[in-house]
Design a protein around this motif. Sequence first.
Motif, PDB file in Angstrom:
ATOM      1  N   GLY A  59       0.847  -1.102   0.018  1.00 61.33           N
ATOM      2  CA  GLY A  59      -0.037   0.168  -0.057  1.00 61.33           C
ATOM      3  C   GLY A  59       0.919   1.092   0.069  1.00 61.33           C
ATOM      4  O   GLY A  59       2.174   1.205   0.414  1.00 61.33           O
ATOM      5  N   TYR A  60       0.128   2.297  -0.381  1.00 58.80           N
ATOM      6  CA  TYR A  60       0.898   3.660  -0.348  1.00 58.80           C
ATOM      7  C   TYR A  60      -0.101   4.552   0.564  1.00 58.80           C
ATOM      8  O   TYR A  60      -1.173   4.944   0.169  1.00 58.80           O
ATOM      9  CB  TYR A  60       0.853   4.382  -1.688  1.00 58.80           C
ATOM     10  N   GLN A  61       0.597   4.967   1.653  1.00 59.99           N
ATOM     11  CA  GLN A  61      -0.381   5.784   2.892  1.00 59.99           C
ATOM     12  C   GLN A  61       0.007   7.284   2.285  1.00 59.99           C
ATOM     13  O   GLN A  61       1.282   7.770   2.757  1.00 59.99           O
ATOM     14  CB  GLN A  61       0.093   5.371   4.057  1.00 59.99           C
ATOM     15  N   PHE A  62      -0.851   7.946   1.764  1.00 61.20           N
ATOM     16  CA  PHE A  62      -0.476   9.239   1.422  1.00 61.20           C
ATOM     17  C   PHE A  62      -0.632  10.302   2.520  1.00 61.20           C
ATOM     18  O   PHE A  62      -0.479  11.603   2.302  1.00 61.20           O
ATOM     19  CB  PHE A  62      -1.016   9.846   0.097  1.00 61.20           C
ATOM     20  N   HIS A  63      -1.622   9.984   3.371  1.00 62.05           N
ATOM     21  CA  HIS A  63      -2.056  10.666   4.637  1.00 62.05           C
ATOM     22  C   HIS A  63      -2.245   9.857   5.701  1.00 62.05           C
ATOM     23  O   HIS A  63      -2.567   8.646   5.747  1.00 62.05           O
ATOM     24  CB  HIS A  63      -3.390  11.317   4.207  1.00 62.05           C
ATOM     25  N   PRO A  64      -2.073  10.508   6.979  1.00 61.01           N
ATOM     26  CA  PRO A  64      -2.113   9.656   8.035  1.00 61.01           C
ATOM     27  C   PRO A  64      -3.359   8.773   8.235  1.00 61.01           C
ATOM     28  O   PRO A  64      -3.470   7.773   8.851  1.00 61.01           O
ATOM     29  CB  PRO A  64      -1.982  10.479   9.282  1.00 61.01           C
ATOM     30  N   ASN A  65      -4.430   9.360   7.471  1.00 61.37           N
ATOM     31  CA  ASN A  65      -5.689   8.731   7.767  1.00 61.37           C
ATOM     32  C   ASN A  65      -6.208   8.012   6.391  1.00 61.37           C
ATOM     33  O   ASN A  65      -7.275   7.298   6.412  1.00 61.37           O
ATOM     34  CB  ASN A  65      -6.926   9.614   8.001  1.00 61.37           C
ATOM     35  N   PHE A  66      -5.243   7.880   5.518  1.00 63.43           N
ATOM     36  CA  PHE A  66      -5.706   7.658   4.239  1.00 63.43           C
ATOM     37  C   PHE A  66      -4.658   6.750   3.391  1.00 63.43           C
ATOM     38  O   PHE A  66      -3.465   7.139   3.216  1.00 63.43           O
ATOM     39  CB  PHE A  66      -6.532   8.508   3.238  1.00 63.43           C
ATOM     40  N   ALA A  67      -4.924   5.769   2.735  1.00 65.89           N
ATOM     41  CA  ALA A  67      -4.084   4.781   1.970  1.00 65.89           C
ATOM     42  C   ALA A  67      -4.748   4.141   0.604  1.00 65.89           C
ATOM     43  O   ALA A  67      -6.011   4.164   0.613  1.00 65.89           O
ATOM     44  CB  ALA A  67      -3.456   3.818   2.936  1.00 65.89           C
ATOM     45  N   VAL A  68      -4.036   3.810  -0.340  1.00 72.03           N
ATOM     46  CA  VAL A  68      -4.568   3.028  -1.292  1.00 72.03           C
ATOM     47  C   VAL A  68      -3.643   1.544  -1.223  1.00 72.03           C
ATOM     48  O   VAL A  68      -2.299   1.690  -0.946  1.00 72.03           O
ATOM     49  CB  VAL A  68      -4.425   3.609  -2.723  1.00 72.03           C
ATOM     50  N   GLU A  69      -4.317   0.677  -1.514  1.00 68.21           N
ATOM     51  CA  GLU A  69      -3.765  -0.757  -1.201  1.00 68.21           C
ATOM     52  C   GLU A  69      -4.027  -1.806  -2.426  1.00 68.21           C
ATOM     53  O   GLU A  69      -5.255  -1.716  -2.698  1.00 68.21           O
ATOM     54  CB  GLU A  69      -4.160  -1.377   0.191  1.00 68.21           C
ATOM     55  N   ALA A  70      -3.250  -2.480  -2.871  1.00 66.89           N
ATOM     56  CA  ALA A  70      -3.377  -3.457  -3.730  1.00 66.89           C
ATOM     57  C   ALA A  70      -2.959  -4.837  -3.071  1.00 66.89           C
ATOM     58  O   ALA A  70      -2.108  -4.864  -2.352  1.00 66.89           O
ATOM     59  CB  ALA A  70      -2.328  -3.327  -4.831  1.00 66.89           C
ATOM     60  N   SER A  71      -3.671  -5.959  -3.541  1.00 71.22           N
ATOM     61  CA  SER A  71      -3.211  -7.271  -2.666  1.00 71.22           C
ATOM     62  C   SER A  71      -3.666  -8.302  -3.525  1.00 71.22           C
ATOM     63  O   SER A  71      -4.454  -8.193  -4.741  1.00 71.22           O
ATOM     64  CB  SER A  71      -4.011  -7.303  -1.350  1.00 71.22           C
ATOM     65  N   TYR A  72      -2.917  -9.627  -3.169  1.00 71.77           N
ATOM     66  CA  TYR A  72      -3.539 -10.819  -3.816  1.00 71.77           C
ATOM     67  C   TYR A  72      -3.635 -11.705  -2.577  1.00 71.77           C
ATOM     68  O   TYR A  72      -3.094 -11.914  -2.004  1.00 71.77           O
ATOM     69  CB  TYR A  72      -2.342 -11.420  -4.754  1.00 71.77           C
ATOM     70  N   SER A  73      -5.226 -12.392  -2.862  1.00 76.42           N
ATOM     71  CA  SER A  73      -5.644 -13.426  -1.857  1.00 76.42           C
ATOM     72  C   SER A  73      -5.712 -14.527  -2.488  1.00 76.42           C
ATOM     73  O   SER A  73      -6.472 -14.824  -3.718  1.00 76.42           O
ATOM     74  CB  SER A  73      -6.748 -12.937  -1.297  1.00 76.42           C
ATOM     75  N   ASN A  74      -5.029 -15.766  -1.823  1.00 70.90           N
ATOM     76  CA  ASN A  74      -5.350 -17.114  -2.346  1.00 70.90           C
ATOM     77  C   ASN A  74      -6.582 -17.387  -1.363  1.00 70.90           C
ATOM     78  O   ASN A  74      -6.094 -17.730   0.106  1.00 70.90           O
ATOM     79  CB  ASN A  74      -4.269 -18.164  -2.309  1.00 70.90           C
TER      80      ASN A  74
END
Length: 193
Positions: A59-74
């Motif tokens: 993820g990329y946390q661009f603000h202490p309260n907000f982030a964008v996250e990418a993931s792979y789940s099996n």
Amino acid sequence: MLKSKLMKASLVVAGLALSAAASAQVYGGASIGRSQLSDDCQGQVSCSTNATSYKLFSGYQFHPNFAVEASYSNLGKFKSSYADVGSTQSTQVKTSSFELAAVGNHQFTSELSGFAKLGIASVKAEGEFWGTGTAPAYASASTTSTQPVWGLGVNYKLTKELALRAEFESRKVKFGDDKETVRNLNVGLQYHF
């Protein structure tokens, strides 16, 4: 006078940009847990709706309260069997998901924080079917669908960079004409770079 105001405004904007960049953090991690399929297993001789799941995320946390996250789940394998006069039929479905989500964070204490996320997932279901008896058969199929995903979780800081992470997630899985919900509860580690 105008030059002076422009210079001050430029310095304020530059300061804000540097402040935002300083608080931005890249993070990543892995977790393992259990997933559960919402199938009610009616009419099945045997049916497993629980499986081991694991997840890799960044993820990329661009603000202490907000982030964008990418993931792979099996999300694991789910199996069922059905018996009829002189034959049995078995099905196995493997599920996985690639996800992109917006994450909202809230700091409860200096060590403990919570988060909620909402995003979109590309969910893949790969199924196999075996039939035995008077007419043995084998078939396989794969379905990929775009589904919403949501989750809730907590992080507990162990060090400045390393945190223990626990989360609950839910998304739909489509296989053929069936559409079931897969929920998973995972625990793992998150590292801030």
